[in-house]
Design a protein around this motif. Structure first.
Motif, short mmCIF file in Angstrom:
data_model
loop_
_atom_site.label_atom_id
_atom_site.label_comp_id
_atom_site.label_asym_id
_atom_site.label_seq_id
_atom_site.Cartn_x
_atom_site.Cartn_y
_atom_site.Cartn_z
N GLU A 93 0.82 -1.21 0.00
CA GLU A 93 0.00 0.00 0.00
C GLU A 93 0.85 1.26 0.00
OE1 GLU A 93 -3.62 1.91 2.74
OE2 GLU A 93 -2.29 0.37 3.56
N PHE A 94 1.99 1.26 0.70
CA PHE A 94 2.78 2.47 0.89
C PHE A 94 4.10 2.46 0.13
CE2 PHE A 94 -0.26 3.10 4.19
CZ PHE A 94 -0.30 4.48 4.40
N ASP A 95 4.32 1.51 -0.76
CA ASP A 95 5.64 1.39 -1.36
C ASP A 95 6.05 2.59 -2.22
OD1 ASP A 95 3.94 0.87 -3.46
OD2 ASP A 95 4.74 -1.12 -3.93
N MET A 96 5.11 3.33 -2.80
CA MET A 96 5.44 4.46 -3.65
C MET A 96 5.13 5.82 -2.99
SD MET A 96 6.86 3.39 -6.37
CE MET A 96 6.73 4.80 -7.47
N ARG A 97 4.90 5.82 -1.69
CA ARG A 97 4.54 7.05 -1.00
C ARG A 97 5.72 7.60 -0.20
NH1 ARG A 97 -1.57 6.08 1.35
NH2 ARG A 97 -2.33 4.74 -0.32
N GLN A 98 5.51 8.78 0.34
CA GLN A 98 6.47 9.39 1.24
C GLN A 98 5.74 9.79 2.52
OE1 GLN A 98 9.73 9.53 0.55
NE2 GLN A 98 9.32 8.57 -1.44
N GLY A 99 6.49 9.93 3.60
CA GLY A 99 5.89 10.39 4.83
C GLY A 99 6.16 9.49 6.01
N ALA A 100 5.63 9.89 7.16
CA ALA A 100 5.94 9.21 8.42
C ALA A 100 5.40 7.79 8.46
CB ALA A 100 5.37 10.01 9.59
N VAL A 101 4.24 7.55 7.88
CA VAL A 101 3.67 6.20 7.92
C VAL A 101 4.51 5.26 7.07
CG1 VAL A 101 1.64 4.79 7.47
CG2 VAL A 101 1.36 7.11 8.33
N ARG A 102 4.88 5.69 5.88
CA ARG A 102 5.75 4.86 5.05
C ARG A 102 7.06 4.58 5.78
NH1 ARG A 102 10.13 5.23 1.70
NH2 ARG A 102 10.13 3.84 -0.14
N ASP A 103 7.63 5.60 6.43
CA ASP A 103 8.89 5.42 7.16
C ASP A 103 8.74 4.36 8.25
OD1 ASP A 103 9.97 7.38 5.56
OD2 ASP A 103 9.88 8.95 7.08
N ALA A 104 7.59 4.36 8.94
CA ALA A 104 7.36 3.37 10.00
C ALA A 104 7.26 1.97 9.43
CB ALA A 104 6.09 3.73 10.76
N VAL A 105 6.60 1.84 8.28
CA VAL A 105 6.49 0.53 7.63
C VAL A 105 7.86 0.06 7.17
CG1 VAL A 105 5.51 -0.70 5.67
CG2 VAL A 105 4.10 0.92 6.94
N VAL A 106 8.63 0.96 6.58
CA VAL A 106 9.99 0.62 6.13
C VAL A 106 10.86 0.19 7.31
CG1 VAL A 106 12.12 1.57 5.15
CG2 VAL A 106 9.92 2.03 4.05
N ALA A 107 10.76 0.92 8.41
CA ALA A 107 11.57 0.59 9.59
C ALA A 107 11.24 -0.81 10.11
CB ALA A 107 11.35 1.63 10.69
N ALA A 108 9.96 -1.14 10.13
CA ALA A 108 9.56 -2.48 10.59
C ALA A 108 10.11 -3.55 9.66
CB ALA A 108 8.04 -2.57 10.66
N GLN A 109 10.02 -3.31 8.36
CA GLN A 109 10.51 -4.30 7.39
C GLN A 109 12.03 -4.46 7.50
OE1 GLN A 109 8.77 -6.29 5.72
NE2 GLN A 109 10.24 -7.20 4.33
N ARG A 110 12.73 -3.35 7.64
CA ARG A 110 14.19 -3.42 7.73
C ARG A 110 14.64 -4.11 9.02
NH1 ARG A 110 15.87 2.54 5.25
NH2 ARG A 110 15.83 1.88 3.07
N THR A 111 13.90 -3.90 10.09
CA THR A 111 14.23 -4.58 11.35
C THR A 111 14.13 -6.08 11.18
OG1 THR A 111 13.50 -2.70 12.69
CG2 THR A 111 13.58 -4.86 13.76
N TRP A 112 13.05 -6.55 10.56
CA TRP A 112 12.86 -7.98 10.33
C TRP A 112 13.96 -8.53 9.43
CZ3 TRP A 112 11.45 -12.61 11.35
CH2 TRP A 112 11.16 -13.55 10.36
N GLU A 113 14.22 -7.86 8.32
CA GLU A 113 15.23 -8.36 7.39
C GLU A 113 16.61 -8.37 8.02
OE1 GLU A 113 14.87 -6.02 3.87
OE2 GLU A 113 13.01 -7.01 3.21
N SER A 114 16.93 -7.34 8.80
CA SER A 114 18.25 -7.29 9.44
C SER A 114 18.40 -8.41 10.46
CB SER A 114 18.48 -5.92 10.09
OG SER A 114 17.61 -5.72 11.18
#
Length: 229
Positions: free
Chosen positions: A131-152
């Motif tokens: 849903e947020f892959d092509m957006r910008q903003g705080a919500v997208r950043d939160a989703v990205v942070a969660a995904q990066r935490t899992w992948e790391s």
């Protein structure tokens, strides 16, 4: 309401204040537990104060008071989803030894999390990252942070497995994490679309083959639930 004694710095809050805070925290949790389920099916944009009030213990203005704005509600929903994800995927795997056993336990826990529909719409983060892959903003950043935490976290245990000789020395931990993550996402998506529970067994078979191809001992990749290492 009368003020309690000692209103200066360090004074204890009045019991009435504590009670209101506890009730507010409980209400917030109930609303968020509804929100994560709704968002896992329809996305974060579909959340509204009115809809949550209709299915919760408070009215629309109270829900608005809890989160302030729709973005505030979305951010709180992502954070609550992270907590639930941790409870169902990260915590169950902690009984396994770090390295390859922990990596495998994480894959087992993830397939169970998706298979059991902890979130009604399958993996919450799979829904909202699209849903947020092509957006910008705080919500997208939160989703990205969660995904990066899992992948790391996957990368970390793949790297520990390499260092321990449980995977071949030339194994790229980031590539392993990418490939097993792709397999898990495919299982989640196909189970939802096709109603095919067997895709989880296929996903684990594919992940097992991938790890064995990188030098893992097949005997270390047994079982269908995480166990202590």
């Amino acid at each position: 309401m009368t003020m309690g004694r000692g209103t200066g710095t360090g004074a204890r809050p009045a019991p009435e204040t504590d009670g209101r805070r506890l009730r507010g925290d409980r209400t917030r949790r109930v609303v968020l537990d509804t929100a994560v389920q709704e968002a896992s099916v329809s996305g974060l944009d579909a959340l509204s104060f009115g809809a949550l009030a209709a299915s919760g213990p408070v009215n629309k203005s109270a829900v608005a008071g809890l989160f302030g704005s729709k973005e505030g509600l979305q951010l709180a929903t992502v954070e609550r989803a992270r907590q639930i994800y941790t409870e169902h995927v990260i915590v169950p795997a902690r009984g396994a030894r770090r390295g390859l056993p922990r990596l495998w336990a994480l894959l087992l826990a993830w397939t169970e999390y998706s298979r059991a529909r902890v979130f009604r719409g399958g993996c919450f983060f799979r829904t909202v990252e699209v849903e947020f892959d092509m957006r910008q903003g705080a919500v997208r950043d939160a989703v990205v942070a969660a995904q990066r935490t899992w992948e790391s976290y996957l990368v970390h245990h793949a790297r520990l497995a390499v260092d321990a000789g449980e995977l071949a020395a030339d194994t790229d931990p980031e590539q392993v994490a990418f490939e097993v993550g792709a397999v898990l996402n495919a299982a989640n998506d196909r189970s939802l679309l096709l109603g095919d529970d067997a895709v989880y067994d296929r996903a684990l078979a594919a992940a097992r083959a991938l790890l064995v191809a990188h030098g893992a001992d097949p005997d270390a990749l047994a079982g269908s639930t995480p166990g202590p290492g």
